[in-house]
Design a protein around this motif. Sequence first.
Motif, PDB file in Angstrom:
ATOM      1  N   ARG A 117      16.267  -2.308   8.696  1.00 48.02           N
ATOM      2  CA  ARG A 117      16.972  -1.339   7.863  1.00 48.02           C
ATOM      3  C   ARG A 117      16.457   0.057   8.221  1.00 48.02           C
ATOM      4  O   ARG A 117      17.209   0.996   8.318  1.00 48.02           O
ATOM      5  N   PHE A 118      15.156   0.175   8.396  1.00 54.27           N
ATOM      6  CA  PHE A 118      14.528   1.359   8.975  1.00 54.27           C
ATOM      7  C   PHE A 118      13.155   0.961   9.477  1.00 54.27           C
ATOM      8  O   PHE A 118      12.636  -0.093   9.130  1.00 54.27           O
ATOM      9  N   ASN A 119      12.581   1.818  10.322  1.00 55.26           N
ATOM     10  CA  ASN A 119      11.249   1.600  10.880  1.00 55.26           C
ATOM     11  C   ASN A 119      10.302   2.688  10.422  1.00 55.26           C
ATOM     12  O   ASN A 119      10.606   3.871  10.526  1.00 55.26           O
ATOM     13  N   ILE A 120       9.154   2.253   9.952  1.00 60.02           N
ATOM     14  CA  ILE A 120       8.072   3.159   9.599  1.00 60.02           C
ATOM     15  C   ILE A 120       7.254   3.362  10.872  1.00 60.02           C
ATOM     16  O   ILE A 120       6.785   2.396  11.466  1.00 60.02           O
ATOM     17  N   PHE A 121       7.103   4.604  11.304  1.00 59.71           N
ATOM     18  CA  PHE A 121       6.371   4.895  12.530  1.00 59.71           C
ATOM     19  C   PHE A 121       4.902   5.102  12.192  1.00 59.71           C
ATOM     20  O   PHE A 121       4.541   6.039  11.492  1.00 59.71           O
ATOM     21  N   PRO A 177       0.816  -1.228   0.000  1.00 57.35           N
ATOM     22  CA  PRO A 177       0.000   0.000   0.000  1.00 57.35           C
ATOM     23  C   PRO A 177       0.848   1.275   0.000  1.00 57.35           C
ATOM     24  O   PRO A 177       1.914   1.322   0.613  1.00 57.35           O
ATOM     25  N   ALA A 178       0.338   2.291  -0.676  1.00 56.22           N
ATOM     26  CA  ALA A 178       0.988   3.602  -0.680  1.00 56.22           C
ATOM     27  C   ALA A 178       0.865   4.221   0.705  1.00 56.22           C
ATOM     28  O   ALA A 178      -0.160   4.078   1.377  1.00 56.22           O
ATOM     29  N   PHE A 179       1.928   4.911   1.137  1.00 60.75           N
ATOM     30  CA  PHE A 179       1.918   5.576   2.432  1.00 60.75           C
ATOM     31  C   PHE A 179       2.995   6.652   2.436  1.00 60.75           C
ATOM     32  O   PHE A 179       3.892   6.660   1.587  1.00 60.75           O
ATOM     33  N   SER A 180       2.914   7.522   3.393  1.00 56.93           N
ATOM     34  CA  SER A 180       3.956   8.507   3.665  1.00 56.93           C
ATOM     35  C   SER A 180       3.930   8.750   5.166  1.00 56.93           C
ATOM     36  O   SER A 180       3.041   9.440   5.678  1.00 56.93           O
ATOM     37  N   GLN A 207      10.643  11.375   5.923  1.00 56.64           N
ATOM     38  CA  GLN A 207       9.422  10.673   5.513  1.00 56.64           C
ATOM     39  C   GLN A 207       9.794   9.433   4.706  1.00 56.64           C
ATOM     40  O   GLN A 207      10.656   9.480   3.834  1.00 56.64           O
ATOM     41  N   ILE A 208       9.129   8.328   5.005  1.00 53.48           N
ATOM     42  CA  ILE A 208       9.303   7.064   4.292  1.00 53.48           C
ATOM     43  C   ILE A 208       8.066   6.867   3.425  1.00 53.48           C
ATOM     44  O   ILE A 208       6.947   7.135   3.869  1.00 53.48           O
ATOM     45  N   GLU A 209       8.281   6.375   2.211  1.00 53.13           N
ATOM     46  CA  GLU A 209       7.177   6.113   1.290  1.00 53.13           C
ATOM     47  C   GLU A 209       7.311   4.721   0.704  1.00 53.13           C
ATOM     48  O   GLU A 209       8.350   4.069   0.851  1.00 53.13           O
ATOM     49  N   GLN A 210       6.276   4.313   0.022  1.00 61.71           N
ATOM     50  CA  GLN A 210       6.227   2.989  -0.601  1.00 61.71           C
ATOM     51  C   GLN A 210       7.451   2.730  -1.481  1.00 61.71           C
ATOM     52  O   GLN A 210       8.028   1.652  -1.460  1.00 61.71           O
ATOM     53  N   LYS A 211       7.891   3.721  -2.225  1.00 62.76           N
ATOM     54  CA  LYS A 211       9.024   3.550  -3.145  1.00 62.76           C
ATOM     55  C   LYS A 211      10.309   3.182  -2.407  1.00 62.76           C
ATOM     56  O   LYS A 211      11.212   2.586  -2.989  1.00 62.76           O
ATOM     57  N   ASP A 212      10.405   3.503  -1.112  1.00 58.79           N
ATOM     58  CA  ASP A 212      11.592   3.175  -0.326  1.00 58.79           C
ATOM     59  C   ASP A 212      11.714   1.683  -0.020  1.00 58.79           C
ATOM     60  O   ASP A 212      12.757   1.231   0.464  1.00 58.79           O
TER      61      ASP A 212
END
Length: 190
Positions: A125-129, A47-50, A60-65
Amino acid sequence: MQRLKLFLPLIAFVVVVLFFYIMVSRIGDGDYNPQELPSALVNKSFPAFSLSKLEEPSIQIEQKDLVGNIALINVWATWCPSCHVEHGYLNYLATEKGITIYGVNYKDKASLAQQWLAEKGNPYRFNIFDPQGRLGLDMGVTGAPETYVIDHRGFVRMRFQGPIDETIWQEKFQPMMDQLRAEQKAPGGA
């Protein structure tokens, strides 16, 4: 017609009893496994997110990351007892097996999550909050931990509910990871 109305509660009761009987018999036969809940996302794009990065909230982390690596996306929280059990194995997967793992910190407090990672190690690698659980809702998360496997294009290929350990890894995840690596190497898989 009046007599039929008298039997409606009885009919409804019989339907409910039949439903529960069928479900219990499926569980008893081993046909039902709550950890293998189907996901509407399988074979679809994540799913798309930011959302902000837990480790650096200004980023900001997004789907493309998430695109480019075969990876696990692990939904976790400090309030989740099973996440405590699973965390050591995730550290092992990241450090010893070189598995790319992205975290989704789900309905949690950033300070507690950052403290957890400082104390227990950070396999991600990173965390999406995701403090409100909006991404989790789009993912179909029913609780934590949940782990998704994504291919290098960012498509969800598998969902698993519950903690991962060596047995689960060998039975469920390793075959999927091997399949995805083979698909990536095949002509036209890049």
